[in-house]
Motif scaffolding. Structure first.
Motif, mmCIF file in Angstrom:
data_model
loop_
_atom_site.group_PDB
_atom_site.id
_atom_site.type_symbol
_atom_site.label_atom_id
_atom_site.label_comp_id
_atom_site.label_asym_id
_atom_site.label_seq_id
_atom_site.Cartn_x
_atom_site.Cartn_y
_atom_site.Cartn_z
ATOM 1 N N ALA A 185 0.829 -1.214 0.000
ATOM 2 C CA ALA A 185 0.000 0.000 0.000
ATOM 3 C C ALA A 185 0.857 1.254 0.000
ATOM 4 N N LYS A 186 1.950 1.243 0.753
ATOM 5 C CA LYS A 186 2.845 2.409 0.796
ATOM 6 C C LYS A 186 3.483 2.671 -0.558
ATOM 7 N N LYS A 187 3.951 1.586 -1.197
ATOM 8 C CA LYS A 187 4.604 1.716 -2.499
ATOM 9 C C LYS A 187 3.654 2.259 -3.553
ATOM 10 N N SER A 188 2.390 1.846 -3.469
ATOM 11 C CA SER A 188 1.398 2.292 -4.462
ATOM 12 C C SER A 188 0.630 3.528 -4.002
ATOM 13 N N ARG A 189 1.048 4.058 -2.828
ATOM 14 C CA ARG A 189 0.400 5.241 -2.232
ATOM 15 C C ARG A 189 -1.103 5.044 -2.065
ATOM 16 N N ASN A 190 -1.432 3.857 -1.633
ATOM 17 C CA ASN A 190 -2.831 3.496 -1.402
ATOM 18 C C ASN A 190 -3.153 3.730 0.073
ATOM 19 N N TYR A 191 -3.710 4.906 0.376
ATOM 20 C CA TYR A 191 -3.986 5.290 1.765
ATOM 21 C C TYR A 191 -4.961 4.328 2.435
ATOM 22 N N ASN A 192 -6.038 3.949 1.736
ATOM 23 C CA ASN A 192 -7.031 3.038 2.319
ATOM 24 C C ASN A 192 -6.419 1.676 2.647
ATOM 25 N N GLY A 193 -5.564 1.203 1.753
ATOM 26 C CA GLY A 193 -4.908 -0.079 1.977
ATOM 27 C C GLY A 193 -3.961 -0.026 3.167
ATOM 28 N N GLU A 194 -3.292 1.120 3.334
ATOM 29 C CA GLU A 194 -2.350 1.258 4.449
ATOM 30 C C GLU A 194 -3.073 1.257 5.797
ATOM 31 N N VAL A 195 -4.170 2.023 5.895
ATOM 32 C CA VAL A 195 -4.863 2.089 7.189
ATOM 33 C C VAL A 195 -5.515 0.736 7.534
ATOM 34 N N LEU A 196 -6.010 0.042 6.498
ATOM 35 C CA LEU A 196 -6.579 -1.287 6.750
ATOM 36 C C LEU A 196 -5.497 -2.261 7.222
ATOM 37 N N GLY A 197 -4.321 -2.150 6.593
ATOM 38 C CA GLY A 197 -3.199 -2.996 7.006
ATOM 39 C C GLY A 197 -2.762 -2.704 8.433
ATOM 40 N N LEU A 198 -2.744 -1.428 8.812
ATOM 41 C CA LEU A 198 -2.372 -1.048 10.180
ATOM 42 C C LEU A 198 -3.389 -1.583 11.192
ATOM 43 N N LEU A 199 -4.662 -1.547 10.810
ATOM 44 C CA LEU A 199 -5.709 -2.101 11.668
ATOM 45 C C LEU A 199 -5.475 -3.592 11.894
ATOM 46 N N ARG A 200 -5.243 -4.338 10.805
ATOM 47 C CA ARG A 200 -5.056 -5.793 10.905
ATOM 48 C C ARG A 200 -3.769 -6.133 11.673
ATOM 49 N N LEU A 201 -2.726 -5.318 11.475
ATOM 50 C CA LEU A 201 -1.465 -5.581 12.156
ATOM 51 C C LEU A 201 -1.606 -5.341 13.665
ATOM 52 N N THR A 202 -2.335 -4.290 14.039
ATOM 53 C CA THR A 202 -2.577 -4.025 15.458
ATOM 54 C C THR A 202 -3.312 -5.198 16.093
ATOM 55 N N GLN A 203 -4.323 -5.701 15.411
ATOM 56 C CA GLN A 203 -5.096 -6.835 15.944
ATOM 57 C C GLN A 203 -4.217 -8.082 16.084
#
Length: 278
Positions: free
Chosen positions: A15-33
């Motif tokens: 997500a970071k490489k493709s500058r996909n903001y929605n993908g990054e925040v979703l990934g951060l949510l899943r990683l926190t869990q």
């Protein structure tokens, strides 16, 4: 949970490489869990704070509320109750404004538990019951069992152990029906505590053993160590000093591995009790 952590990290990098903001925040949510399920609470806090920061920058209100809910839950597990209050209190109103009732319920329950621990029992009961009512209105069994478990903890705190037992058994029954190890672990620990307070060390030990097995399944080393330490305390109450020492040593090894000084001190204290009776 280990695979979930790896997958979330990969999703964030892509997500970071493709500058996909929605993908990054979703990934951060899943990683926190994933971190939360494994008991990697410091990493979970760092990731949730990034999630919160990005959400604030982009005026993503749902993300802010979700991050605050996760943070309040992790701070609760770490016993940092003032931070629970600081994080949860303002975001309850925010959750209400954007009609995120599940997040509102989670925040209410976490806040209620924090107030319970610091001795504000009236406020604690009111907040937990509000969160439990929302969970039932939403027909959300995961939230309902969390509310029931926390309400059981409230009744344990005021020494109404029969009421605590009734509520916590309901919580465990729902968790078993959902077949979710992350939801099983809290009522298992709670029932171990309640039976211990009632002097039924056999049942107490059975539930702590269940909590140990669940912790190992989740690869949650912190909870595994805590389960071993509660089993050690349970054995000490039954005049089994040798077993107390053995279990305390196992717990200490885990706490040293994960570098948690506060829990290491607790293990050393239990070791001293055990050695004192040998």
């Amino acid at each position: 949970t280990v695979k979930a952590e790896s997958a979330a990290k990969q999703a964030i990098n892509i997500a970071k490489k493709s500058r996909n903001y929605n993908g990054e925040v979703l990934g951060l949510l899943r990683l926190t869990q994933a971190y939360q399920f494994q008991g990697k609470y410091e990493e979970g806090i760092e990731t949730a704070q990034k999630y919160l920061q990005i959400s604030r920058q982009n005026k993503f209100f749902l993300g802010e509320v979700s991050a605050s809910s996760l943070l309040s839950d992790i701070y609760n597990k770490l016993g940092n109750y003032q931070k629970v209050i600081a994080v949860a209190q303002p975001y309850i109103i925010q959750a209400r404004k954007i009609n995120q009732r599940d997040k509102e319920a989670q925040l209410l329950i976490n806040l209620g538990n924090a107030y319970r621990v610091i001795g504000e029992y009236t406020k604690s009961k009111e907040l937990i019951e509000q969160g439990l009512k929302i969970a039932r209105d939403l027909k959300n069994p995961s939230l309902e069992l969390i509310g029931l478990n926390n309400l059981g903890s409230y009744y344990s705190s005021i020494k109404d152990y029969q009421k605590a037992l009734e509520l916590t058994q309901q919580s465990l029954k729902i968790a078993k029906k959902l077949e979710s190890p992350p939801l099983l672990i809290s009522p298992q620990f709670s029932l171990g505590d309640i039976y211990g307070n009632l002097g039924d060390y056999q049942k107490s030990g059975d539930y702590y053993q269940q909590a140990l097995t669940t912790s190992q399944k989740l690869k949650n080393r912190r909870r595994e160590g805590i389960a071993l330490l509660t089993l050690a305390s349970n054995d000490f109450s039954q005049d089994k000093p040798q077993k107390t020492v053995e279990l305390s040593q196992q717990a200490l090894a885990i706490f040293q591995e994960i570098k948690v000084p506060r829990l290491q001190a607790s293990a050393h204290r239990m070791l001293s009790f055990g050695y004192g009776e040998l």
